[in-house]
Scaffold this active site. Structure first.
Site, PDB file in Angstrom:
ATOM      1  N   ASN A   9       0.870  -1.185   0.000  1.00 37.80           N
ATOM      2  CA  ASN A   9       0.000   0.000   0.000  1.00 37.80           C
ATOM      3  C   ASN A   9       0.902   1.228   0.000  1.00 37.80           C
ATOM      4  O   ASN A   9       1.521   1.552   1.008  1.00 37.80           O
ATOM      5  CB  ASN A   9      -0.888  -0.042   1.258  1.00 37.80           C
ATOM      6  CG  ASN A   9      -1.759   1.200   1.382  1.00 37.80           C
ATOM      7  OD1 ASN A   9      -1.774   2.053   0.509  1.00 37.80           O
ATOM      8  ND2 ASN A   9      -2.490   1.292   2.489  1.00 37.80           N
ATOM      9  N   GLU A 100      -6.785   4.213   8.058  1.00 39.90           N
ATOM     10  CA  GLU A 100      -6.634   5.660   7.835  1.00 39.90           C
ATOM     11  C   GLU A 100      -7.928   6.257   7.295  1.00 39.90           C
ATOM     12  O   GLU A 100      -8.250   7.419   7.569  1.00 39.90           O
ATOM     13  CB  GLU A 100      -5.428   5.913   6.912  1.00 39.90           C
ATOM     14  CG  GLU A 100      -4.128   5.717   7.686  1.00 39.90           C
ATOM     15  CD  GLU A 100      -2.949   5.196   6.893  1.00 39.90           C
ATOM     16  OE1 GLU A 100      -2.931   5.328   5.658  1.00 39.90           O
ATOM     17  OE2 GLU A 100      -2.033   4.639   7.530  1.00 39.90           O
ATOM     18  N   GLU A 168      -5.153  -5.366  10.308  1.00 40.89           N
ATOM     19  CA  GLU A 168      -4.126  -4.365  10.572  1.00 40.89           C
ATOM     20  C   GLU A 168      -4.420  -3.685  11.900  1.00 40.89           C
ATOM     21  O   GLU A 168      -5.237  -2.758  11.960  1.00 40.89           O
ATOM     22  CB  GLU A 168      -4.121  -3.306   9.463  1.00 40.89           C
ATOM     23  CG  GLU A 168      -3.828  -3.849   8.080  1.00 40.89           C
ATOM     24  CD  GLU A 168      -3.259  -2.767   7.162  1.00 40.89           C
ATOM     25  OE1 GLU A 168      -2.169  -2.981   6.643  1.00 40.89           O
ATOM     26  OE2 GLU A 168      -3.896  -1.712   6.991  1.00 40.89           O
ATOM     27  N   GLY A 174       2.664   1.913  10.951  1.00 43.59           N
ATOM     28  CA  GLY A 174       3.605   3.020  10.851  1.00 43.59           C
ATOM     29  C   GLY A 174       4.298   3.353  12.162  1.00 43.59           C
ATOM     30  O   GLY A 174       4.942   4.391  12.299  1.00 43.59           O
TER      31      GLY A 174
HETATM   32  P1  13P Z   1       3.153   0.086   7.743  1.00 38.77           P
HETATM   33  O1  13P Z   1       3.697  -1.172   7.121  1.00 38.77           O
HETATM   34  O2  13P Z   1       3.886   1.312   7.343  1.00 38.77           O
HETATM   35  O3  13P Z   1       2.980  -0.053   9.231  1.00 38.77           O
HETATM   36  O4  13P Z   1       1.663   0.284   7.140  1.00 38.77           O
HETATM   37  C1  13P Z   1       0.773  -0.764   7.186  1.00 38.77           C
HETATM   38  C2  13P Z   1      -0.432  -0.369   6.417  1.00 38.77           C
HETATM   39  O5  13P Z   1      -1.191   0.486   6.825  1.00 38.77           O
HETATM   40  C3  13P Z   1      -0.671  -1.043   5.124  1.00 38.77           C
HETATM   41  O6  13P Z   1      -1.949  -0.794   4.650  1.00 38.77           O
END
Ligand code: 13P
Length: 257
Positions: A9, A100, A168, A174
């Site tokens: 992503n 998000e 997730e 992040g």
């Molecule tokens: P990260 O791998 O940066 O933690 O992001 C995960 C994510 O939101 C993928 O959709």
């Protein structure tokens, strides 16, 4: 055995020039790895890059998808993109319900339910994201929250062969904090149980459930080694070709083992 899917992503990153260079590099690295033909590889760039990326991946095994979609087929929805427009680009997958979108844009399950049906109804595959916040987890509500995100959006009318689920945990996105393999497996097991009650066990056993949240080369093999973890939805690490291909290599190694 479910075929692993490693999805990147890109979020709101990458210009066209950067994107072309990244894809070229990923493609070259994939060509040097064993077993990658047993892994599905997907990238989800921003909308503006979908058409040029269709060309850039045309001769490679890399598939591409979108990060979101509007639930209506057309109309006065300034700034939005419909699933038919996405189909025009040749993309095959659409992410729906990313945390998000939930947290920063206030989208709710009822909207995701409509988006899931728009995507699958058009013949594309949806990657539907679920996951608890840190407060949910600390309050012992992880199962309740994830069950609700599943039950309010995924019903027996959704074509199971066009459904991928991504777990997730919001606190792991992040942040560099990853769920332990045991924590992730536990929730994946609940999600598969939820899918079995919505569909049936045999159908649930065919649906891929990805883990996302700070997946990196260093933790990919352990996560992908869990029985109900069928791939990864990768954020930050998918923007670095070496890291993304190392995660794909971990999935390929699992297949070869
Ligand atoms: P990260 O791998 O940066 O933690 O992001 C995960 C994510 O939101 C993928 O959709």
């Amino acid at each position: 055995m479910r075929r692993p899917l490693i999805a990147g992503n890109w979020k709101m990153h990458m210009t066209l020039a950067d994107a072309r260079a990244l894809i070229k590099d990923i493609d070259q690295r994939l060509g040097q790895l064993d077993g990658t033909s047993d892994v599905d590889v997907l990238i989800c760039p921003p909308f503006t890059l979908l058409f040029p990326i269709a060309k850039a991946v045309a001769d490679s095994p890399i598939m591409f998808g979108a990060q979101d979609v509007h639930e209506e087929s057309q109309g006065a929805f300034t700034g939005e993109v419909s699933v038919e427009m996405l189909k025009d680009t040749g993309c095959t997958h659409v992410i729906v319900g990313h945390s998000e979108r939930r947290q920063l844009f206030g989208e709710k399950n009822d909207r995701f339910a409509r988006k899931v049906r728009a995507v699958t109804g058009a013949g594309l595959t949806v990657i539907y994201c679920v996951g608890e916040t840190l407060a949910d987890r600390e309050g012992g509500k992880t199962r309740q929250v994830v069950d609700r995100q599943m039950s309010e959006v995924i019903g027996p009318d959704v074509p199971a062969d066009r459904l991928v689920v991504a777990y997730e945990p919001v606190w792991a996105i992040g942040t560099g904090k990853t769920a332990t393999a045991d924590q992730a497996q536990e929730v994946h097991g609940w999600i598969r149980g939820n899918l079995a009650s919505t569909f049936d066990q045999a159908t649930a056993d065919r649906i891929r459930i990805l883990y996302g949240g700070s997946v990196k080369p260093v933790n990919a093999a352990e996560l992908l080694g869990q029985g109900d973890i069928d791939g990864a939805l990768v954020g930050g690490a998918c923007l670095v070709s070496e890291d993304f291909t190392a995660i794909i290599a971990a999935a390929a190694a699992r297949q070869l083992a």
